[in-house]
Write a protein that holds these residues in place. Structure first.
Motif, PDB file in Angstrom:
ATOM      1  N   THR A 554       0.867  -1.206  -0.118  1.00 46.66           N
ATOM      2  CA  THR A 554      -0.052  -0.081   0.088  1.00 46.66           C
ATOM      3  C   THR A 554       0.777   1.309   0.190  1.00 46.66           C
ATOM      4  OG1 THR A 554      -1.710  -1.140   1.401  1.00 46.66           O
ATOM      5  CG2 THR A 554      -1.868   1.224   1.307  1.00 46.66           C
ATOM      6  N   PRO A 555       0.758   1.992  -0.958  1.00 50.17           N
ATOM      7  CA  PRO A 555       1.387   3.266  -0.921  1.00 50.17           C
ATOM      8  C   PRO A 555       1.203   4.195  -0.046  1.00 50.17           C
ATOM      9  CG  PRO A 555       0.460   2.888  -3.011  1.00 50.17           C
ATOM     10  CD  PRO A 555      -0.172   2.030  -2.221  1.00 50.17           C
ATOM     11  N   HIS A 556       2.368   4.607   0.817  1.00 48.41           N
ATOM     12  CA  HIS A 556       2.083   5.854   1.878  1.00 48.41           C
ATOM     13  C   HIS A 556       3.402   6.497   1.402  1.00 48.41           C
ATOM     14  CE1 HIS A 556      -1.059   4.579   4.191  1.00 48.41           C
ATOM     15  NE2 HIS A 556      -0.843   3.159   4.054  1.00 48.41           N
ATOM     16  N   PRO A 557       3.252   7.813   0.699  1.00 48.99           N
ATOM     17  CA  PRO A 557       4.265   8.574   0.510  1.00 48.99           C
ATOM     18  C   PRO A 557       4.995   9.346   1.745  1.00 48.99           C
ATOM     19  CG  PRO A 557       2.460   9.149  -1.045  1.00 48.99           C
ATOM     20  CD  PRO A 557       2.102   8.212   0.114  1.00 48.99           C
ATOM     21  N   SER A 558       6.373   9.363   1.552  1.00 44.68           N
ATOM     22  CA  SER A 558       7.141   9.943   2.668  1.00 44.68           C
ATOM     23  C   SER A 558       7.038  11.351   2.338  1.00 44.68           C
ATOM     24  CB  SER A 558       8.410   9.491   2.642  1.00 44.68           C
ATOM     25  OG  SER A 558       9.322   9.362   1.626  1.00 44.68           O
ATOM     26  N   LYS A 559       7.434  12.492   3.009  1.00 48.53           N
ATOM     27  CA  LYS A 559       7.199  13.859   2.867  1.00 48.53           C
ATOM     28  C   LYS A 559       8.706  14.002   2.407  1.00 48.53           C
ATOM     29  CE  LYS A 559       3.549  14.990   5.714  1.00 48.53           C
ATOM     30  NZ  LYS A 559       2.871  15.718   7.012  1.00 48.53           N
ATOM     31  N   ASP A 560       8.858  15.386   1.699  1.00 55.04           N
ATOM     32  CA  ASP A 560      10.425  15.734   1.264  1.00 55.04           C
ATOM     33  C   ASP A 560      10.992  16.174   2.172  1.00 55.04           C
ATOM     34  OD1 ASP A 560       9.376  15.057  -0.932  1.00 55.04           O
ATOM     35  OD2 ASP A 560       9.214  17.103  -2.041  1.00 55.04           O
TER      36      ASP A 560
END
Length: 560
Positions: A554-560
Motif C-alpha cells: 500500500t503506497p504511503h508517500p514520505s514527505k520531502d
C-alpha cells in the motif's frame, strides 16, 4: 735532402652550421605536429580517422595571433600554461575514449577519478599484479611527459613565430581567412568540416559536465527524499509474498546482446530454452521482460542500486547520495516487515561494505566468508556454482523461524571472460579446490581482451554458465515457496555489445506457486526465461514500485 711532411687530406666535413638548422626545423615540425594533433584529437576511438587531422584548428590561429602580439615574458608564461592545459585536455580526451569504449559514456571530471582504482584492480585480475603496477606507473609517467613536452612545444612554436614576425603575421592572417571561408561555405574533407574548433568544443563538453554534475547533486538529493512507499508500515509491504523465500539475483553483464547478437545469441538462446524446459519439468514456471539499466559496460553497483531503490542512479554522486539516505529499497522493504530474515551473498566484495545497512541486509557474506579455497577466475573470486552452493550451505539450507529474503550477486560473467569455470557435480564442490584444474586449463585473459570476436564468444559462454548454474541450483534446492527474481545489471562493454547497443537487460521471475506469476499477468511478460524481442521494456528504476504494487503493498508517500 729536405723532407716535406704533408697532412693527409680528409673528406670534406659539413659546415658546423649545416646540421643545427636541420635539427631545429625537425624539432619545430615535431612540435607543430604534436600541438596540432592535440588540438584536433577526437574523444572517441571510432573517430580516430585521418580526415580528423586534416583540418584547420581555430585555436592554433588564435594562439599564433596572441603570441605575435605579447611581449616575451608574458608570451612564454602563456605558452607554458597553454601547453600544460593542452596536455591535460589530451589526457581527458583519451579518458573519454576509454570510458566510451567500456562504459558507454564520457569521463566525468568530478566523479570518475575513483573508478581508475577499480580499473587498475581489473587489470591486475586480468593481466597480473606486476603488469597492473607497471601499467599504472607507465601511465603516470606518460601523462607527466606529455604535459611537459606539450609545454615545451608551445614555447618552441611561439619563439619560432616571433623570430619571423612579418612572415608569421601574414601566415596567420591567411590561415584565419582560410578558416573563415571554410566555415562559411561548410567545406569538408570526407564528411568532416575543414574549419575546426575541436579543442574549444572539448573544453565546453568538460565544463558542461561539471556544471551538470553540480546541478544534479542538489536536484537528486531532493528527489531521493520523496518516496511512494517511504511511509508505508511494514505490515502493508508485500503481504502477498508472506511465507515465501524471495531471492533477488544479479547476473553480471547479462544484457540484451547476449540474447540477440548473432554471435552470442545461438548458444545463449539454446541454454535459455533448455533451462526453461528443465524448470518446467521440476514444476517451476517463469515470465521474462526487459529493463533499461542506468549503467553500461561496468559500474554494476549503479544497476543494483537503481533496481532496488526505484531511483535512477547513473553516476557515483547519486549512488553516494542515495546510499547515505533513508530511501526505501526493495530488499529493505522485506526487512521492514519484520517477517523475513534478510541476507546478502556478495562474492565480489573483498572489503568493508557499509551499504549493507542501507539495503536492509541483516547479514552479508563477502568473498572471504563463503569458505572458498579454489582459484580465482580472473576478476571473479569464485565460480557462481560454488557461490550458490555456499549460499545453500550457509543460509538457504538452514532451518529458520522466518522465511528468507536474499540478494545474491553472481560474478562469473564479469569481463574479461577468461578463464570461464565449468559446471561440476554439485556433490563434488567441496571447498572449491575442484576448480584448480579447470582454471589452469582455461583461456588466457590476454588472448581474449585483444580480440573482439573472441570476447563476444567467451562472453556468451559465461552467460550460459551463469544461467545454467543458477537454474540448476533452483531445480536442486528450490521449494514450493521459492520465488526467484534474476536479471542482468548492465550490458557488456561496447567491444562486445556494439557501439550502438541499447542498455536493456533481461529480467525473469520464477516460481512454483502459480499465484506468484498470476500477480504479474498484466505486465505482459513473455513465458519462459527468454524475453521476446518486443516484450515490454521499462526503466530499471520503475521495477521497485511495480513489484511492490503487484504483491499487495500500500503506497504511503514520505514527505520531502
Amino acid at each position: 735532402m729536405a723532407v716535406t711532411l704533408r697532412t693527409p687530406q680528409l673528406p670534406d666535413a659539413p659546415a658546423p652550421s649545416a646540421r643545427p638548422p636541420i635539427l631545429r626545423w625537425t624539432v619545430t615540425a615535431l612540435a607543430a605536429l604534436l600541438v596540432l594533433g592535440a588540438l584536433l584529437l577526437p574523444n572517441a576511438l571510432g573517430a580516430l580517422k585521418p580526415n580528423r587531422f586534416t583540418r584547420i584548428p581555430a585555436e592554433a590561429i588564435l594562439g599564433a595571433a596572441v603570441a605575435l602580439w605579447l611581449p616575451r615574458r608574458p608570451r612564454v608564461v602563456l605558452a607554458v600554461v597553454a601547453g600544460v592545459g593542452l596536455g591535460v585536455l589530451t589526457v581527458l580526451n583519451v579518458l573519454d575514449m576509454g570510458f566510451r569504449e567500456y562504459l558507454g559514456r564520457g569521463f566525468n571530471l568530478v566523479l570518475d577519478w575513483e573508478l581508475l582504482d577499480d580499473a587498475q584492480s581489473y587489470v591486475a585480475d586480468s593481466m597480473g599484479g606486476t603488469f597492473a603496477v607497471l601499467a599504472a606507473v607507465g601511465a603516470v609517467v606518460l601523462v607527466l611527459v606529455l604535459v611537459g613536452v606539450m609545454a615545451l612545444a608551445m614555447v618552441r612554436l611561439s619563439n619560432v613565430l616571433v623570430a619571423s614576425r612579418p612572415v608569421a603575421a601574414r601566415g596567420t592572417l591567411i590561415a584565419a581567412l582560410a578558416w573563415i571561408t571554410c566555415y562559411a561555405l561548410g567545406l569538408q574533407i570526407a564528411g568532416t568540416p575543414i574549419a575546426s574548433d575541436r579543442a574549444a568544443d572539448a573544453l565546453k563538453i568538460q565544463a558542461r559536465r561539471v556544471a551538470d554534475t553540480v546541478r544534479d547533486e542538489a536536484a537528486f538529493a531532493k528527489e531521493a527524499k520523496a518516496d511512494t512507499f517511504g511511509a508505508t508500515p511494514g505490515a502493508q509491504l508485500v503481504p502477498d509474498l508472506r511465507g515465501k523465500d524471495v531471492i533477488f539475483t544479479f547476473i553480471e553483464s547479462y544484457g540484451r546482446s547476449a540474447i540477440e547478437d548473432p554471435i552470442m545469441a545461438p548458444g545463449v538462446d539454446s541454454t535459455l530454452a533448455a533451462r526453461t524446459k528443465a524448470l518446467d519439468k521440476a514444476g517451476f514456471h517463469a515470465k521474462s521482460g526487459w529493463l533499461t539499466s542506468a549503467t553500461y559496460g561496468g559500474s554494476s553497483w549503479l544497476g543494483h542500486s537503481t533496481f532496488l531503490s526505484g531511483l535512477w542512479i547513473d553516476n557515483q554522486q547519486r549512488y553516494r547520495t542515495v546510499t547515505s539516505g533513508e530511501h526505501l529499497t526493495l530488499t529493505k522493504a522485506f526487512q521492514k516487515t519484520g517477517d523475513w530474515d534478510t541476507v546478502g551473498v556478495m562474492p565480489g566484495i573483498q572489503k568493508g561494505w557499509p551499504e549493507a545497512k542501507y539495503y536492509g541486509l541483516d547479514k552479508v557474506y563477502n568473498a572471504f566468508q563463503l569458505g572458498y579455497q579454489g582459484p580465482k577466475f580472473s576478476w571473479s573470486t569464485m565460480p557462481d556454482q560454488y557461490a550458490l552452493e555456499a549460499f545453500q550451505r550457509l543460509v538457504h539450507g538452514k532451518k529458520r523461524d522466518k522465511p528468507l529474503m536474499s540478494e545474491v550477486i553472481l560474478t562469473s560473467s564479469h569481463q574479461p571472460w577468461a578463464p570461464i569455470p565449468k559446471l561440476v557435480d554439485w556433490d563434488r564442490l567441496g571447498d572449491g579446490s575442484v576448480f584448480d584444474a579447470i582454471q589452469k586449463a582455461g583461456k588466457n585473459p590476454g588472448d581474449i581482451v585483444t580480440d573482439s570476436t573472441k570476447s563476444r564468444e567467451e562472453y556468451g559462454k559465461s552467460i550460459q554458465y551463469s544461467v545454467t548454474a543458477l537454474t540448476q541450483w533452483l531445480e536442486r534446492y528450490g521449494t514450493d515457496d521459492t520465488v526467484l527474481v534474476f536479471l542482468g545489471d548492465h550490458q557488456p562493454i561496447a567491444r562486445v555489445s556494439g557501439d550502438h547497443a541499447s542498455r536493456d537487460v533481461p529480467v525473469s521471475i520464477v516460481a512454483k506457486d502459480p499465484k506468484i506469476l498470476d500477480r504479474i499477468a498484466s505486465w505482459n511478460w513473455t513465458d519462459g526465461l527468454r524475453p521476446s524481442h518486443n516484450a515490454p521494456v521499462w526503466k530499471m528504476s520503475s521495477f521497485r514500485d511495480r513489484f511492490l504494487t503487484a504483491y499487495g503493498s500500500t503506497p504511503h508517500p514520505s514527505k520531502d
